[in-house]
Design an enzyme around this catalytic site. Structure first.
Site, mmCIF file in Angstrom:
data_model
loop_
_atom_site.group_PDB
_atom_site.id
_atom_site.type_symbol
_atom_site.label_atom_id
_atom_site.label_comp_id
_atom_site.label_asym_id
_atom_site.label_seq_id
_atom_site.Cartn_x
_atom_site.Cartn_y
_atom_site.Cartn_z
ATOM 1 N N ARG A 1 0.066 -78.607 77.630
ATOM 2 C CA ARG A 1 1.375 -79.072 78.091
ATOM 3 C C ARG A 1 2.242 -79.407 76.889
ATOM 4 N NH1 ARG A 1 0.873 -76.900 82.161
ATOM 5 N NH2 ARG A 1 0.818 -77.712 84.282
ATOM 6 N N HIS B 1 5.743 -70.045 78.550
ATOM 7 C CA HIS B 1 4.845 -70.644 79.549
ATOM 8 C C HIS B 1 4.333 -69.570 80.529
ATOM 9 C CE1 HIS B 1 3.797 -74.637 81.741
ATOM 10 N NE2 HIS B 1 2.914 -73.698 82.034
HETATM 11 P P1 NDP Z 1 -9.792 -79.444 83.228
HETATM 12 O O1 NDP Z 1 -9.439 -80.654 83.994
HETATM 13 O O2 NDP Z 1 -10.865 -78.554 83.719
HETATM 14 O O3 NDP Z 1 -10.180 -79.849 81.725
HETATM 15 C C1 NDP Z 1 -9.474 -80.787 80.994
HETATM 16 C C2 NDP Z 1 -10.251 -81.084 79.718
HETATM 17 O O4 NDP Z 1 -9.485 -81.979 78.909
HETATM 18 C C3 NDP Z 1 -11.590 -81.779 79.985
HETATM 19 O O5 NDP Z 1 -12.573 -81.310 79.092
HETATM 20 C C4 NDP Z 1 -11.276 -83.236 79.680
HETATM 21 O O6 NDP Z 1 -12.375 -84.011 79.258
HETATM 22 C C5 NDP Z 1 -10.304 -83.077 78.546
HETATM 23 N N1 NDP Z 1 -9.497 -84.297 78.382
HETATM 24 C C6 NDP Z 1 -8.608 -84.846 79.233
HETATM 25 N N2 NDP Z 1 -8.092 -85.973 78.725
HETATM 26 C C7 NDP Z 1 -8.674 -86.134 77.533
HETATM 27 C C8 NDP Z 1 -8.554 -87.112 76.523
HETATM 28 N N3 NDP Z 1 -7.734 -88.157 76.636
HETATM 29 N N4 NDP Z 1 -9.297 -86.977 75.410
HETATM 30 C C9 NDP Z 1 -10.148 -85.926 75.281
HETATM 31 N N5 NDP Z 1 -10.312 -84.961 76.205
HETATM 32 C C10 NDP Z 1 -9.576 -85.068 77.313
HETATM 33 O O7 NDP Z 1 -8.427 -78.626 83.033
HETATM 34 P P2 NDP Z 1 -8.229 -77.054 82.794
HETATM 35 O O8 NDP Z 1 -9.130 -76.625 81.708
HETATM 36 O O9 NDP Z 1 -8.303 -76.323 84.077
HETATM 37 O O10 NDP Z 1 -6.697 -77.028 82.333
HETATM 38 C C11 NDP Z 1 -6.254 -77.740 81.201
HETATM 39 C C12 NDP Z 1 -4.737 -77.788 81.173
HETATM 40 O O11 NDP Z 1 -4.201 -76.518 80.856
HETATM 41 C C13 NDP Z 1 -4.062 -78.120 82.510
HETATM 42 O O12 NDP Z 1 -4.100 -79.502 82.785
HETATM 43 C C14 NDP Z 1 -2.659 -77.613 82.289
HETATM 44 O O13 NDP Z 1 -1.856 -78.640 81.717
HETATM 45 C C15 NDP Z 1 -2.832 -76.497 81.275
HETATM 46 N N6 NDP Z 1 -2.533 -75.172 81.854
HETATM 47 C C16 NDP Z 1 -1.542 -74.431 81.277
HETATM 48 C C17 NDP Z 1 -1.247 -73.194 81.761
HETATM 49 C C18 NDP Z 1 -0.201 -72.368 81.108
HETATM 50 O O14 NDP Z 1 0.239 -71.360 81.683
HETATM 51 N N7 NDP Z 1 0.219 -72.693 79.897
HETATM 52 C C19 NDP Z 1 -1.946 -72.615 82.913
HETATM 53 C C20 NDP Z 1 -2.976 -73.475 83.442
HETATM 54 C C21 NDP Z 1 -3.249 -74.708 82.915
HETATM 55 P P3 NDP Z 1 -13.606 -84.290 80.250
HETATM 56 O O15 NDP Z 1 -14.323 -82.969 80.340
HETATM 57 O O16 NDP Z 1 -14.400 -85.310 79.552
HETATM 58 O O17 NDP Z 1 -13.027 -84.717 81.558
HETATM 59 C C1 OXD Z 2 -0.529 -74.580 85.444
HETATM 60 C C2 OXD Z 2 0.547 -73.916 84.689
HETATM 61 O O1 OXD Z 2 -0.771 -75.758 85.222
HETATM 62 O O2 OXD Z 2 0.903 -72.764 85.030
HETATM 63 O O3 OXD Z 2 -1.183 -73.893 86.254
HETATM 64 O O4 OXD Z 2 1.052 -74.483 83.731
#
Ligand code: NDP
Ligand code: OXD
Length: 319
Positions: A234, A282
């Protein structure tokens, strides 16, 4: 048997795109396409399920009997910040195709920087022939921040390409062939990282996490000379002025950014024209509307069979 409640759909796709995807979805219960201006004033009081992406703030007053909210995206930061969000389960979008696309983008960006594709493009435009003898993937460590659905898939695919991969997450993960770190090992993780990949959700804790202080802790004089920053999580997790300044001063050798604090990125933003900065709008992993509908159908079927919903958002953690 009482008629099943239709699914309310309010996504940021065009009305035609949503209508097309709905042609083959929710056959047993129907749907209300709120993106279609013809349905703007629809009665939503009887609706149980809503598939949403950044809906209008009054939606929850209009649909007071919702049982489950389905997020139209994997990230739920914008959904969680809506005033009046009811305290009911929220399911985020987890999908094979979305995950695959994200990994394609991450691997592509790592390879672009590894093989100095921008430098080759510059040379090509000037018709100059300059063979490069850069490092191979195995000489470069990619550090992934966020080892969730997307981070783990990207890690596995970067490994196949030969990169040395390490990862950092809130809770420590056990992943074959990948050294992992948690909060306590943050500085060590950064000091080992040549290419930093951001795949974190936006929460209070991750707002502004990619900043000058973090960039200064990445490995210097590694195989790429200078560290590279890649972010598809993000935009509000990055301090954009710090990225621009780190590129100008040589703290960072390059960056690939798919997300921005304000989108679209303003036409006069300095990031557009900085050397070795790759910008994508994005679209690293756009949600496929048909897959999205299928995923909601599957989760509703589970819910109505009395099985637990999958991919539930933890409101306390914020993702
Ligand atoms: P998940 O919820 O599966 O994974 C999130 C990861 O981030 C987990 O490993 C989590 O740790 C870690 N995390 C969260 N907060 C912290 C913190 N404070 N410190 C350290 N680690 C942290 O999410 P996804 O992998 O499915 O997606 C990740 C992000 O990608 C989404 O939230 C979205 O914002 C972004 N995204 C962007 C897209 C784009 O088109 N650019 C498309 C889709 C998603 P833990 O495993 O310990 O919970
Ligand atoms: C999502 C994105 O979070 O597209 O799926 O950013």
């Amino acid at each position: 048997m009482p008629a099943k409640s239709p699914v309310l759909v309010d996504l940021k796709f065009s009305p035609e795109t949503v209508a097309k995807a709905l042609e083959t979805a929710f056959a047993d219960r129907g749907s209300i396409n709120l993106v279609d201006p013809a349905n703007k004033g629809a009665d939503l009081r009887h609706v149980d399920y809503a598939l949403l992406w950044k809906p209008d703030a009054d939606l929850f007053d209009r649909a007071p009997n919702l049982k489950v909210i389905f997020s139209g995206g994997a990230g739920v930061d914008s959904m969680l910040s809506i005033a009046g969000l009811p305290d009911i389960p929220m399911v985020r979008f987890v999908d094979r195709s979305l995950t695959t696309r994200m990994s394609e983008w991450v691997v592509m960006q790592c390879l672009m920087h590894l093989r100095d594709v921008q430098g080759h493009f510059r040379n090509q435009r000037q018709h100059v022939w300059v063979p490069q003898h850069g490092p191979e993937a195995a000489d470069v460590t990619v550090g992934i921040m966020g080892l969730g659905v997307l981070g783990c898939d990207a890690a596995a695919k970067l490994k196949i390409m030969g990169f040395n991969v390490i990862g950092w997450s809130r809770s420590r993960k056990e992943i074959d062939g990948i050294e992992t770190f948690d909060a306590g090992g943050f500085d060590e993780f950064l000091a080992r990282t040549d290419i930093l990949v951001g795949l974190l959700p936006l929460t209070q804790e991750t707002t502004g996490i990619y900043n000058a202080s973090l960039f200064s802790k990445l490995r210097r004089h590694g195989a790429l000379g200078k560290p590279v920053f890649i972010n598809a999580g993000r935009g509000k997790s990055q301090v954009q002025a710090d990225i621009a300044s780190a590129i100008r001063t040589g703290i960072l050798g390059g960056a690939s950014l798919d997300v921005f604090a304000v989108e679209p990125l303003s036409a006069d933003d300095p990031l557009w024209t900085l050397e070795n900065v790759i910008i994508t709008p994005h679209d690293s992993a756009v949600s496929d509307e048909k897959s999205l509908m299928r995923h909601v159908e599957e989760q509703i079927a589970r819910f109505e069979r009395g099985e637990p919903l999958q991919h539930l958002v933890d409101r306390g953690r914020g993702y």
